[in-house]
Design an enzyme around this catalytic site. Sequence first.
Site, mmCIF file in Angstrom:
data_model
loop_
_atom_site.group_PDB
_atom_site.id
_atom_site.type_symbol
_atom_site.label_atom_id
_atom_site.label_comp_id
_atom_site.label_asym_id
_atom_site.label_seq_id
_atom_site.Cartn_x
_atom_site.Cartn_y
_atom_site.Cartn_z
ATOM 1 C CB THR A 14 -0.768 0.157 1.154
ATOM 2 O OG1 THR A 14 -1.660 -1.082 1.129
ATOM 3 C CG2 THR A 14 -1.921 1.401 1.215
ATOM 4 N NE ARG A 46 5.491 -11.215 1.223
ATOM 5 C CZ ARG A 46 4.569 -10.828 2.259
ATOM 6 N NH1 ARG A 46 4.676 -11.734 3.261
ATOM 7 N NH2 ARG A 46 3.423 -10.121 2.046
ATOM 8 N NE ARG A 48 11.731 -9.422 -11.257
ATOM 9 C CZ ARG A 48 12.879 -9.405 -11.920
ATOM 10 N NH1 ARG A 48 13.610 -10.536 -11.494
ATOM 11 N NH2 ARG A 48 13.218 -8.400 -12.613
ATOM 12 C CE LYS A 107 2.148 1.498 12.031
ATOM 13 N NZ LYS A 107 1.362 2.011 11.119
ATOM 14 C CD GLU A 131 6.453 13.950 10.205
ATOM 15 O OE1 GLU A 131 7.070 14.920 10.417
ATOM 16 O OE2 GLU A 131 5.573 13.625 11.102
ATOM 17 N N GLY A 136 0.281 9.026 10.376
ATOM 18 C CA GLY A 136 -0.064 8.954 8.768
ATOM 19 C C GLY A 136 0.439 10.342 8.141
ATOM 20 N N GLY A 189 -6.838 -0.289 2.894
ATOM 21 C CA GLY A 189 -5.352 -0.437 3.096
ATOM 22 C C GLY A 189 -4.987 0.407 4.470
ATOM 23 C CD GLU A 192 -0.103 -1.281 11.079
ATOM 24 O OE1 GLU A 192 0.922 -1.787 10.848
ATOM 25 O OE2 GLU A 192 -0.530 -0.331 10.694
ATOM 26 C CE LYS A 207 0.177 4.631 13.901
ATOM 27 N NZ LYS A 207 -1.091 4.466 13.440
HETATM 28 P P1 NDP Z 1 1.693 -4.077 2.905
HETATM 29 O O1 NDP Z 1 1.485 -5.294 3.537
HETATM 30 O O2 NDP Z 1 0.740 -3.471 1.890
HETATM 31 O O3 NDP Z 1 3.176 -4.078 2.116
HETATM 32 C C1 NDP Z 1 4.267 -4.582 2.709
HETATM 33 C C2 NDP Z 1 5.233 -4.885 1.539
HETATM 34 O O4 NDP Z 1 6.440 -5.519 1.998
HETATM 35 C C3 NDP Z 1 4.575 -5.683 0.431
HETATM 36 O O5 NDP Z 1 5.063 -5.376 -0.942
HETATM 37 C C4 NDP Z 1 5.402 -7.197 0.622
HETATM 38 O O6 NDP Z 1 5.529 -7.663 -0.527
HETATM 39 C C5 NDP Z 1 6.818 -6.532 1.063
HETATM 40 N N1 NDP Z 1 7.485 -7.705 2.002
HETATM 41 C C6 NDP Z 1 6.996 -8.344 2.912
HETATM 42 N N2 NDP Z 1 8.043 -9.367 3.254
HETATM 43 C C7 NDP Z 1 9.153 -9.066 2.637
HETATM 44 C C8 NDP Z 1 10.653 -9.372 2.418
HETATM 45 N N3 NDP Z 1 11.018 -10.235 3.399
HETATM 46 N N4 NDP Z 1 11.526 -8.712 1.749
HETATM 47 C C9 NDP Z 1 10.914 -7.717 0.862
HETATM 48 N N5 NDP Z 1 9.776 -7.492 0.888
HETATM 49 C C10 NDP Z 1 8.791 -7.842 1.775
HETATM 50 O O7 NDP Z 1 1.906 -3.117 4.060
HETATM 51 P P2 NDP Z 1 1.838 -1.566 3.991
HETATM 52 O O8 NDP Z 1 2.246 -0.697 2.855
HETATM 53 O O9 NDP Z 1 0.417 -1.108 4.537
HETATM 54 O O10 NDP Z 1 2.572 -0.984 5.370
HETATM 55 C C11 NDP Z 1 4.014 -0.965 5.048
HETATM 56 C C12 NDP Z 1 4.659 -0.158 6.410
HETATM 57 O O11 NDP Z 1 4.141 1.120 6.475
HETATM 58 C C13 NDP Z 1 4.374 -0.927 7.873
HETATM 59 O O12 NDP Z 1 5.515 -0.552 8.579
HETATM 60 C C14 NDP Z 1 3.071 -0.266 8.196
HETATM 61 O O13 NDP Z 1 2.695 -0.242 9.641
HETATM 62 C C15 NDP Z 1 3.397 1.383 7.811
HETATM 63 N N6 NDP Z 1 2.256 2.125 7.427
HETATM 64 C C16 NDP Z 1 1.186 1.905 7.083
HETATM 65 C C17 NDP Z 1 0.214 2.859 6.804
HETATM 66 C C18 NDP Z 1 -0.979 2.454 6.066
HETATM 67 O O14 NDP Z 1 -1.781 3.249 5.924
HETATM 68 N N7 NDP Z 1 -1.143 1.091 5.266
HETATM 69 C C19 NDP Z 1 0.034 4.052 7.421
HETATM 70 C C20 NDP Z 1 1.163 4.043 8.205
HETATM 71 C C21 NDP Z 1 2.489 3.585 8.288
HETATM 72 P P3 NDP Z 1 4.724 -8.591 -1.478
HETATM 73 O O15 NDP Z 1 3.877 -7.132 -2.189
HETATM 74 O O16 NDP Z 1 5.255 -9.162 -2.681
HETATM 75 O O17 NDP Z 1 3.708 -9.315 -0.589
HETATM 76 N N1 HSE Z 2 -2.964 0.730 10.917
HETATM 77 C C1 HSE Z 2 -2.796 2.144 11.098
HETATM 78 C C2 HSE Z 2 -3.785 2.709 11.314
HETATM 79 C C3 HSE Z 2 -2.195 2.633 9.644
HETATM 80 O O1 HSE Z 2 -4.992 2.304 10.934
HETATM 81 O O2 HSE Z 2 -3.693 3.962 11.745
HETATM 82 C C4 HSE Z 2 -1.250 4.066 9.990
HETATM 83 O O3 HSE Z 2 -0.260 4.037 10.932
#
Ligand code: NDP
Ligand code: HSE
Length: 431
Positions: A14, A46, A48, A107, A131, A136, A189, A192, A207
């Site tokens: 995401t 993970r 491709r 976080k 940040e 967010g 999205g 967690e 947080k």
């Molecule tokens: P997602 O689950 O959407 O994305 C995680 C990504 O990490 C995927 O692309 C996954 O690959 C990849 N991944 C997982 N394991 C591995 C590995 N071993 N090596 C390489 N890549 C890997 O998570 P988000 O984007 O939602 O969240 C990412 C981070 O941002 C987290 O720390 C989350 O807490 C934080 N966050 C998220 C927010 C949100 O609104 N979603 C807001 C603020 C912070 P693949 O796609 O191939 O499965």
């Molecule tokens: N899962 C988190 C939330 C994402 O709902 O606030 C943002 O950090």
Amino acid sequence: VSGPVRIALAGVGTVGAGVVKLLDTQADLLERRCGRRFTVTDVSARDRGRDRGVDLSGMRWHDDAVAMARTAEVDVVVELIGGADGPAKAVCEAALAAGRHVVTANKALLAHHGTALAGRAEDAGLTLAYEAAVAGGIPIIRSLREGLAGNALSRVYGILNGTCNYILTAMRETGRDFDDILAEAQTLGYAEADPSFDVDGIDAAHKLAILASVAFGTQVRLDAVHVEGIRHVSALDIEYAEQLGYRIKLLGIAGRAEGGAIVQRVHPCMVKFGAPIAHVDGVYNAVVAEGDFVGSTMYEGRGAGQGPTASAVVGDLMDIAAGRRSPTFGVPAGMLGTLPPAGMDRHVGAYYLRLMVIDQPGVFASIATALGEHRVSIESVLQRGRNPDDVVPVVMVTHETQEADMLRAVARIAAHPAVVERPTIIRIEAL
Ligand code: NDP
Ligand code: HSE
């Protein structure tokens, strides 16, 4: 400094896909602002073959994100995998060891290892920027660390989890089922990878631990956060809260207590309609920071989702591009304080108490006696309708009382044969 800022992106979910989109869409605007272009040269996830809705064809693909962080010829590694340990931590450590700046939205990682990682980054003269990890899209880290740097802060609190706020809002507005709304937040999205982190208050605790460190110049102490989630908040409580003039919010609160301790707590709170934070709904987050010179300040915005989180990540990349640096948590890592945490026993506040009791004469008198004997004074009582010999809700609001007394009284009440469910207690927060 000139030439493009070269980025290796670990994780393209995401948030990662959002960062690729933002960097592409705003390329000219960003260059005008910091004098450099950004180019994602290396990428790892993970699977491709997965369609991520963004074009990764010009980027070098790595199956191993840690090896990428160690070897890619880049300026910054952006970690968007998630998780307190495992590959996310290894990626950040490898990047810092290889002399790359790190930007992360993680976080969980910072709540567990923030002080140590900050030390590594600062020792190496590198930036560890995060940040996006708190609230967010709201630039709250910058606001506390730079904007309010002239203040001693007494309290910082807020709605720190978008998923919980989305669930509580939708339960109030639509009366829909908890699980159904959580599934919607996952689709959008917001949630967690393990949504229990959201609904059990753990994400908000991560947080809050980070915010408290920046606000008070102390080491990140997740173990010192008192944590409760929203699973026990029912539609009935939300409805009673409305009748009593409150909204229920999951808040994270960190403040100075007697003796210099810092209290950090995450739990559902009843907040008066009149408080601005009571009206922050849906996926929106809000943070209030109280400083000695500035007074009370409030920051509001989307706390989760692709666009807002990418916005925060790119804000960090802009700082790195422009060469702007601050100590990670506002004070150099080696000088962060180790103030003792404070427990909840001495917390003083008013409480909402909902009991499910068998409708029989004398039951209320026993409840009132138990409260009185533990020095808990009742402000108001709601018992609507009659249901002789069947179960009815009894709702009470107390005056200010010490938490230890309240818990002892409620334990006694819960043991009464006419009390049929575990009592629900929600703290009322004077904000
Ligand atoms: P997602 O689950 O959407 O994305 C995680 C990504 O990490 C995927 O692309 C996954 O690959 C990849 N991944 C997982 N394991 C591995 C590995 N071993 N090596 C390489 N890549 C890997 O998570 P988000 O984007 O939602 O969240 C990412 C981070 O941002 C987290 O720390 C989350 O807490 C934080 N966050 C998220 C927010 C949100 O609104 N979603 C807001 C603020 C912070 P693949 O796609 O191939 O499965
Ligand atoms: N899962 C988190 C939330 C994402 O709902 O606030 C943002 O950090």
